[in-house]
Design a protein around this motif. Sequence first.
Motif, PDB file in Angstrom:
ATOM      1  N   ARG A 157      -5.258   2.988   2.153  1.00 31.09           N
ATOM      2  CA  ARG A 157      -4.277   3.838   1.472  1.00 31.09           C
ATOM      3  C   ARG A 157      -4.705   5.303   1.500  1.00 31.09           C
ATOM      4  O   ARG A 157      -3.898   6.202   1.762  1.00 31.09           O
ATOM      5  N   THR A 158      -5.989   5.537   1.250  1.00 30.52           N
ATOM      6  CA  THR A 158      -6.498   6.912   1.281  1.00 30.52           C
ATOM      7  C   THR A 158      -6.339   7.525   2.662  1.00 30.52           C
ATOM      8  O   THR A 158      -5.915   8.670   2.813  1.00 30.52           O
ATOM      9  N   VAL A 159      -6.670   6.720   3.680  1.00 30.00           N
ATOM     10  CA  VAL A 159      -6.548   7.201   5.057  1.00 30.00           C
ATOM     11  C   VAL A 159      -5.091   7.523   5.384  1.00 30.00           C
ATOM     12  O   VAL A 159      -4.765   8.606   5.902  1.00 30.00           O
ATOM     13  N   ILE A 211      -3.221  11.116   6.194  1.00 33.79           N
ATOM     14  CA  ILE A 211      -2.506  11.341   7.455  1.00 33.79           C
ATOM     15  C   ILE A 211      -1.042  11.669   7.185  1.00 33.79           C
ATOM     16  O   ILE A 211      -0.463  12.593   7.769  1.00 33.79           O
ATOM     17  N   PHE A 212      -0.441  10.884   6.283  1.00 32.55           N
ATOM     18  CA  PHE A 212       0.975  11.080   5.971  1.00 32.55           C
ATOM     19  C   PHE A 212       1.223  12.489   5.443  1.00 32.55           C
ATOM     20  O   PHE A 212       2.160  13.173   5.847  1.00 32.55           O
ATOM     21  N   LEU A 213       0.358  12.916   4.522  1.00 35.93           N
ATOM     22  CA  LEU A 213       0.531  14.248   3.950  1.00 35.93           C
ATOM     23  C   LEU A 213       0.310  15.330   4.997  1.00 35.93           C
ATOM     24  O   LEU A 213       1.018  16.329   5.027  1.00 35.93           O
ATOM     25  N   LYS A 214      -0.686  15.109   5.855  1.00 34.58           N
ATOM     26  CA  LYS A 214      -0.989  16.122   6.864  1.00 34.58           C
ATOM     27  C   LYS A 214       0.097  16.218   7.924  1.00 34.58           C
ATOM     28  O   LYS A 214       0.489  17.301   8.345  1.00 34.58           O
ATOM     29  N   ILE A 253       0.858  -1.179   0.000  1.00 32.27           N
ATOM     30  CA  ILE A 253       0.000   0.000   0.000  1.00 32.27           C
ATOM     31  C   ILE A 253       0.897   1.233   0.000  1.00 32.27           C
ATOM     32  O   ILE A 253       1.560   1.525   1.011  1.00 32.27           O
ATOM     33  N   PRO A 254       0.988   1.974  -1.111  1.00 31.24           N
ATOM     34  CA  PRO A 254       1.823   3.187  -1.116  1.00 31.24           C
ATOM     35  C   PRO A 254       1.187   4.269  -0.252  1.00 31.24           C
ATOM     36  O   PRO A 254      -0.011   4.521  -0.333  1.00 31.24           O
TER      37      PRO A 254
END
Length: 857
Positions: A497-499, A503-506, A425-426
Amino acid sequence: MTAPDNLQRTQSVDLTNCDREPIHQLGRVQSYGALVAVSSDWLVQHVSENLLQILGVDVDDALGRPLYELIVSDGFDRIRDSLRLVDARDSVTRLFGVALKASGQSYDICLHQSGQTLIVEFEPKTESRQRDVLTEVYPHIAGLRKTGDLRLLARDAARSLQQIAGFDSVMVYQFQPDQSGKVIAEQRLDGKARYDGMMFPASDIPVQARALYTRSLLRLIADVNDPGSPIVPGVSLMGEPLDLSLAVTRSVSPIHIEYLKNMGVQASMSVSIMKDGKLWGLFACHNDTPCYIDYERRTAVEMFAHMFSYELTNFDERERKAVEDGARRLQTHLMAHMANGASLDKSLLAVSEEIRNIIPHDGLLLYENEELRKTGDVPTEDEFREICRMLDRGMGTQVFATDRMANFLETAREYEDRTAGIMAIPISKRPRDYLVLVRRPVSETIQWAGDPTKPVTVGPNGTRLTPRKSFDVWKETVRGRSVPWAAREVHAAEQLRTVLLEIFLKVTDAQNLERKRAQEQQQLLISELNHRVRNILNLMRGLLAQSSSSARSLEEMTANLDGRIQSLARAHDQLTSEQWEPTSLRALIRTELEAFADRKSARLVMTGPDAMISPQAFTTMALVIHELTTNSIKHGALCDQSGKVYVDLAVDGSGGLLIDWKERGGPPVTPPKRRGFGSTIIENSIPHELRGDAEISYKMTGVEAHFRLPPRAISQIVEDHDTQPPMELPSMTNEGGANGLTGKGMVLEDTLIIAMDAAEILKDLGAADVKIVSSVAAAMSWLDSNTIDFALLDVNLGDEQSLPVAERLAEAGIPVVLATGYGAAQELVDLYPKGTVIVQKPFSQSALEAAFAKADS
C-alpha cells in the motif's frame, strides 16, 4: 456461541458465568505451601491453616504477632531486605534456600504486595542440588532452532520444557484471533500425539483467567485431589477477602479442577507465552499422577518461556524482513515498468506474479478512476462494485482483510462458492481507488478437542457451567471461507500500500495538482518578493533620512550611509550564501572588522563559543557591529597603532548569548556630546527588534558595550568552532505640503529604522508626539494607560499581525493607516476593520499625509 434454548431460562446460565467467577479470591492455598499476610508493621493478619505442617507454627500463635517472632532472625532479615524489590505493580520477589527455623530447614519464598498487605508464601525445600538449576536451562535455549517454521520452533520448545519440568506431556497452545486455542506442538512421554493440531473453544479459558495469565506467568496445580488449606480469617476487618492474584500457592477453581479430571489429568502447570506485551499462548503441562516441582525449578521454567517469547519475536522479525525485502524488490520492478512509460494498471498486471509470491491469491482487481482491471478468478463487475461501496462506507486508510466476505456483506453469500476472502488495499484518498486480492473458498475440516458448543448444564458447583466430560475429537466442516490471511501477508499488503500510494501520488495526483501548485507557488513568490523589496526600499529610505539628520556635513553623511549600506549588503551576502539559514556571529564580527579596519583587524581578540544566529538577528547585529567598528576606527582603540578590541561571547543560564565588547589601549574616551543615529542603533536595535538587552559605557579606559541576545534569536551554540576566513565581497557605493496631523500618534513597526523614519515623518506632518512600539502586546499595554489621535501600523510583525491593535483602535474611532510590503491590498481590506487605509512600503511623507487625510475623512 450461545447456550441451548432449553437452558435459557430465568436462572441466566450462559458462558459468562465462568468469566465472572472470582478465581483470585478463593480463600485457600494448595497444600504444598503456606501463606502469611502481614501489615506494614509486620503484624500477621492472615495465615493458611497448614502453617503448622509447613512452618511448625500454630495458627492461633501466629495471628496478631510480628513475623520476626515466628522465624529465625537471618531469614527475617533476608525477607525485610528484599522489600525494595516489590514496590512496582505486579512485582514478585523470589528467595531460594532461606533458613526460617532453628533446625536449618530451608524454604523457597515468594513475596508480593496485595493492596496494603504483604503476602509471604513458604515452600519447604524438597531437594538439594550440587549446581544451580538455571544452568540446566541454557543448553535448551541454545537448542531452539532458528528456522522459518513456527511448528518446528514450538516442537523444540515443548521437548525442552518437558525435560526441564519432568511432566508427562507438554503442549504449545496458541490463542487465535477469536480467543479460541490451537495446539501447534505436543510432546508426550508415551510418544503418542493426543491433542496436536486440535482446537479448544475460547470458553475453556475464561476472561479473568487470561487476565491472570498476563500478570502471573506460571501456575502449578500439583494435585487435582488436594483439598487445599483455608486462609484464616477468611476476610479482613472491612469484610474483604484476600486478593491472591499473584499468589503462587493460590488454590484452584472447582470448575477448573473438574475440567482437569475430565481430561484425566492429575497435575498441571501453565506457563504464559507473552509477545509484544500480550498473551500469545501457553505451555500447557499435564501429568497422569500428582507432580510437584519446587519454586526454584519453576523459576527456571519461567525463564525458558521468556526466551521462547524472545525467539517468537525474532521469528516474526525474520518474516517481516523477508516481506519488506520482497516489497522493495516489487517497488523496484514497478518503477522500472513505469519509467519505460507503462501506465499504473499495466505495470501492476506485469508484476502480478511477484505480488502473488509475496501474498498468495487467486485473483487481482485494480479499481482506479472508476475503471476496473482484473486478472484471475474474481467476482463479476457488478459484484465487485457492490464490494467497493461496502469498502467506501466502512473502510479506513488501512488494509482490510477477511477470509469470509459474507460476514460483512450479506449478498456475498450468493457467490461465496466462487469468492470467499478479499484483501483490499487503498491506493488513493479521494476518489477511493483499490487494489483487491481475492481468494477462493476452501472446504476445511477443523478438529476440536470436544464439542466447541460446550453444552450448558447446572452442575454440582451451582448455577454455573459444568465442564464438558468428553475431549474426543469433534470435527467441524467449514464452508464459505478462504485460507485466512496471515499476519505477515497483511504486513506485506501494508508495505505494498505504501509503495502504490507513493507511486499513485507521484504519477497520477502529481500530474493533476502540478499546474495548480505551480500557480500558487508563483503567486507566493511574487508576493514574497514584493514584500521583501518594499521592506528593503523602506529600510534604505530610513537609513538615508536618519544619516542625513545626524551628519554635520554632506561628506560625513555620504560616508556614514555608504558604510551602513555596505554592512547590510555584507550581512545579506553571508545569509544568502547559506540559503537564508542561521549564520556564524564570529564570521560577521571578523568580516566587519576586516572590511573597515583592514590590517587593524588583527588587533581583534575574540573568546568564547560561536553562535549561529537567525537571519533577523544577523541583519540587526550587522548594523550594531558596524557602528561599534566605525566608532572604534574614528575615536576608539583602533584609531591609533596600539589599541585592541576584545570581544567575549558566553552563554547565560537561560540559553541567551552574552556579548561583551571592550576597547583597551586607545586614546582616552569622552562621552559623546550629542546622541547620534549610530548611538541609537547600538543602544536600541537589539532591545527593539530582538527583545534583547544593550548597554554602552564610555569609560576613560575605553568603550565598553554589553549585549544579550535572547534564546529565540540563536539557532545553535558551537563550542568547537573553526571560523572560516571572511569571504571576498564586492564593494558597494552609493550612486547618486501643509502639515495635516495634530495630537499624539503611535507607530507599531518591528524594524527600528523604519519606525524611527515613520515617526519623524509624522512629526513633520504636525504630530505633537509619536510613540514607537514593536509588538501587539507592547501596543496593547501602552494603550491601556495612554490615548492617541492616530496610528500607523505595520501589517506583519515577525510571527504575528497587527490586526488586534487595528480592531481596538477602530472600536475607539481612531484613524488607522496600515503599512505593508505585500501587494494583496484587497485581502487586507477584507481582513482589517472597515475604514482602515493602506499605504504601500516604501512610503513617503506625501503618501502618509494622503493616507491619514483619507483615514480621517
